[in-house]
Design a protein around this motif. Structure first.
Motif, PDB file in Angstrom:
ATOM      1  N   ARG A   8      11.337  26.884 -59.268  1.00 43.93           N
ATOM      2  CA  ARG A   8      11.005  26.666 -57.863  1.00 43.93           C
ATOM      3  C   ARG A   8      11.740  25.447 -57.341  1.00 43.93           C
ATOM      4  O   ARG A   8      11.855  24.427 -58.016  1.00 43.93           O
ATOM      5  CB  ARG A   8       9.513  26.424 -57.684  1.00 43.93           C
ATOM      6  CG  ARG A   8       8.693  27.631 -57.869  1.00 43.93           C
ATOM      7  CD  ARG A   8       7.280  27.289 -57.493  1.00 43.93           C
ATOM      8  NE  ARG A   8       6.415  28.444 -57.646  1.00 43.93           N
ATOM      9  CZ  ARG A   8       5.145  28.448 -57.322  1.00 43.93           C
ATOM     10  NH1 ARG A   8       4.584  27.357 -56.854  1.00 43.93           N
ATOM     11  NH2 ARG A   8       4.423  29.530 -57.483  1.00 43.93           N
ATOM     12  N   ARG A   9      12.198  25.597 -56.113  1.00 48.52           N
ATOM     13  CA  ARG A   9      12.797  24.431 -55.464  1.00 48.52           C
ATOM     14  C   ARG A   9      11.697  23.645 -54.781  1.00 48.52           C
ATOM     15  O   ARG A   9      10.786  24.222 -54.196  1.00 48.52           O
ATOM     16  CB  ARG A   9      13.825  24.857 -54.416  1.00 48.52           C
ATOM     17  CG  ARG A   9      15.124  25.302 -55.011  1.00 48.52           C
ATOM     18  CD  ARG A   9      16.151  25.410 -53.951  1.00 48.52           C
ATOM     19  NE  ARG A   9      16.261  26.821 -53.565  1.00 48.52           N
ATOM     20  CZ  ARG A   9      16.892  27.253 -52.520  1.00 48.52           C
ATOM     21  NH1 ARG A   9      17.471  26.409 -51.704  1.00 48.52           N
ATOM     22  NH2 ARG A   9      16.961  28.529 -52.235  1.00 48.52           N
ATOM     23  N   GLY A  10      11.818  22.368 -54.802  1.00 45.33           N
ATOM     24  CA  GLY A  10      10.835  21.523 -54.143  1.00 45.33           C
ATOM     25  C   GLY A  10      11.089  21.465 -52.651  1.00 45.33           C
ATOM     26  O   GLY A  10      11.944  22.147 -52.094  1.00 45.33           O
ATOM     27  N   PHE A  11      10.317  20.643 -51.970  1.00 49.70           N
ATOM     28  CA  PHE A  11      10.446  20.502 -50.518  1.00 49.70           C
ATOM     29  C   PHE A  11      11.829  19.987 -50.136  1.00 49.70           C
ATOM     30  O   PHE A  11      12.419  20.433 -49.166  1.00 49.70           O
ATOM     31  CB  PHE A  11       9.364  19.555 -49.988  1.00 49.70           C
ATOM     32  CG  PHE A  11       9.436  19.329 -48.514  1.00 49.70           C
ATOM     33  CD1 PHE A  11       9.086  20.338 -47.634  1.00 49.70           C
ATOM     34  CD2 PHE A  11       9.869  18.122 -48.002  1.00 49.70           C
ATOM     35  CE1 PHE A  11       9.142  20.145 -46.270  1.00 49.70           C
ATOM     36  CE2 PHE A  11       9.940  17.920 -46.643  1.00 49.70           C
ATOM     37  CZ  PHE A  11       9.569  18.934 -45.774  1.00 49.70           C
ATOM     38  N   GLY A  12      12.365  19.060 -50.912  1.00 46.94           N
ATOM     39  CA  GLY A  12      13.685  18.499 -50.626  1.00 46.94           C
ATOM     40  C   GLY A  12      14.790  19.521 -50.754  1.00 46.94           C
ATOM     41  O   GLY A  12      15.747  19.535 -49.992  1.00 46.94           O
ATOM     42  N   GLY A  13      14.690  20.416 -51.701  1.00 50.74           N
ATOM     43  CA  GLY A  13      15.698  21.456 -51.898  1.00 50.74           C
ATOM     44  C   GLY A  13      15.730  22.448 -50.756  1.00 50.74           C
ATOM     45  O   GLY A  13      16.771  22.971 -50.389  1.00 50.74           O
ATOM     46  N   PRO A  18      20.008  23.735 -45.825  1.00 55.00           N
ATOM     47  CA  PRO A  18      20.346  24.077 -44.435  1.00 55.00           C
ATOM     48  C   PRO A  18      20.959  22.897 -43.671  1.00 55.00           C
ATOM     49  O   PRO A  18      21.850  23.094 -42.845  1.00 55.00           O
ATOM     50  CB  PRO A  18      19.011  24.482 -43.809  1.00 55.00           C
ATOM     51  CG  PRO A  18      18.120  24.803 -44.937  1.00 55.00           C
ATOM     52  CD  PRO A  18      18.596  23.996 -46.093  1.00 55.00           C
ATOM     53  N   LEU A  19      20.496  21.687 -43.956  1.00 50.39           N
ATOM     54  CA  LEU A  19      21.066  20.521 -43.277  1.00 50.39           C
ATOM     55  C   LEU A  19      22.521  20.308 -43.656  1.00 50.39           C
ATOM     56  O   LEU A  19      23.342  19.930 -42.811  1.00 50.39           O
ATOM     57  CB  LEU A  19      20.245  19.270 -43.598  1.00 50.39           C
ATOM     58  CG  LEU A  19      18.869  19.190 -42.949  1.00 50.39           C
ATOM     59  CD1 LEU A  19      18.146  17.937 -43.404  1.00 50.39           C
ATOM     60  CD2 LEU A  19      18.970  19.220 -41.435  1.00 50.39           C
ATOM     61  N   VAL A  20      22.865  20.559 -44.896  1.00 50.57           N
ATOM     62  CA  VAL A  20      24.260  20.431 -45.342  1.00 50.57           C
ATOM     63  C   VAL A  20      25.124  21.478 -44.648  1.00 50.57           C
ATOM     64  O   VAL A  20      26.228  21.181 -44.189  1.00 50.57           O
ATOM     65  CB  VAL A  20      24.356  20.549 -46.882  1.00 50.57           C
ATOM     66  CG1 VAL A  20      25.796  20.684 -47.326  1.00 50.57           C
ATOM     67  CG2 VAL A  20      23.697  19.356 -47.541  1.00 50.57           C
ATOM     68  N   LYS A  21      24.613  22.704 -44.511  1.00 53.00           N
ATOM     69  CA  LYS A  21      25.376  23.756 -43.827  1.00 53.00           C
ATOM     70  C   LYS A  21      25.590  23.413 -42.364  1.00 53.00           C
ATOM     71  O   LYS A  21      26.694  23.592 -41.825  1.00 53.00           O
ATOM     72  CB  LYS A  21      24.651  25.098 -43.942  1.00 53.00           C
ATOM     73  CG  LYS A  21      24.716  25.708 -45.312  1.00 53.00           C
ATOM     74  CD  LYS A  21      24.039  27.045 -45.329  1.00 53.00           C
ATOM     75  CE  LYS A  21      24.098  27.678 -46.698  1.00 53.00           C
ATOM     76  NZ  LYS A  21      23.457  29.001 -46.719  1.00 53.00           N
ATOM     77  N   ILE A  22      24.564  22.913 -41.698  1.00 53.34           N
ATOM     78  CA  ILE A  22      24.682  22.526 -40.288  1.00 53.34           C
ATOM     79  C   ILE A  22      25.669  21.379 -40.146  1.00 53.34           C
ATOM     80  O   ILE A  22      26.509  21.374 -39.238  1.00 53.34           O
ATOM     81  CB  ILE A  22      23.306  22.153 -39.715  1.00 53.34           C
ATOM     82  CG1 ILE A  22      22.429  23.395 -39.629  1.00 53.34           C
ATOM     83  CG2 ILE A  22      23.429  21.497 -38.356  1.00 53.34           C
ATOM     84  CD1 ILE A  22      20.987  23.118 -39.281  1.00 53.34           C
TER      85      ILE A  22
END
Length: 61
Positions: A8-13, A18-22
């Motif tokens: 599972r990815r955590g909240f930060g993941g 998406p922020l990196v893509k934006i």
């Protein structure tokens, strides 16, 4: 010692990807605007003037 795989990815993941893509899209957009702004397109040498008579205009009310 057992190998433990975190599936599972955590909240930060969930938030970082998406922020990196934006951010990458914004950087690409800024670079393209900068490159288009640096293009030196030639301006026309001849001044184009056409005389338009008043007969061609129609008044619409």
């Amino acid at each position: 010692m057992q190998f433990y795989r975190k599936t599972r990815r955590g909240f930060g993941g969930k938030l970082v990807k998406p922020l990196v893509k934006i951010f990458i899209c914004i950087v690409i957009l800024i670079i393209t605007i900068f490159l288009i702004g640096n293009l030196d397109l030639p301006a026309p040498n001849k001044i184009i003037k056409q005389k338009i008579s008043n007969e061609n205009f129609k008044v619409i009310k």
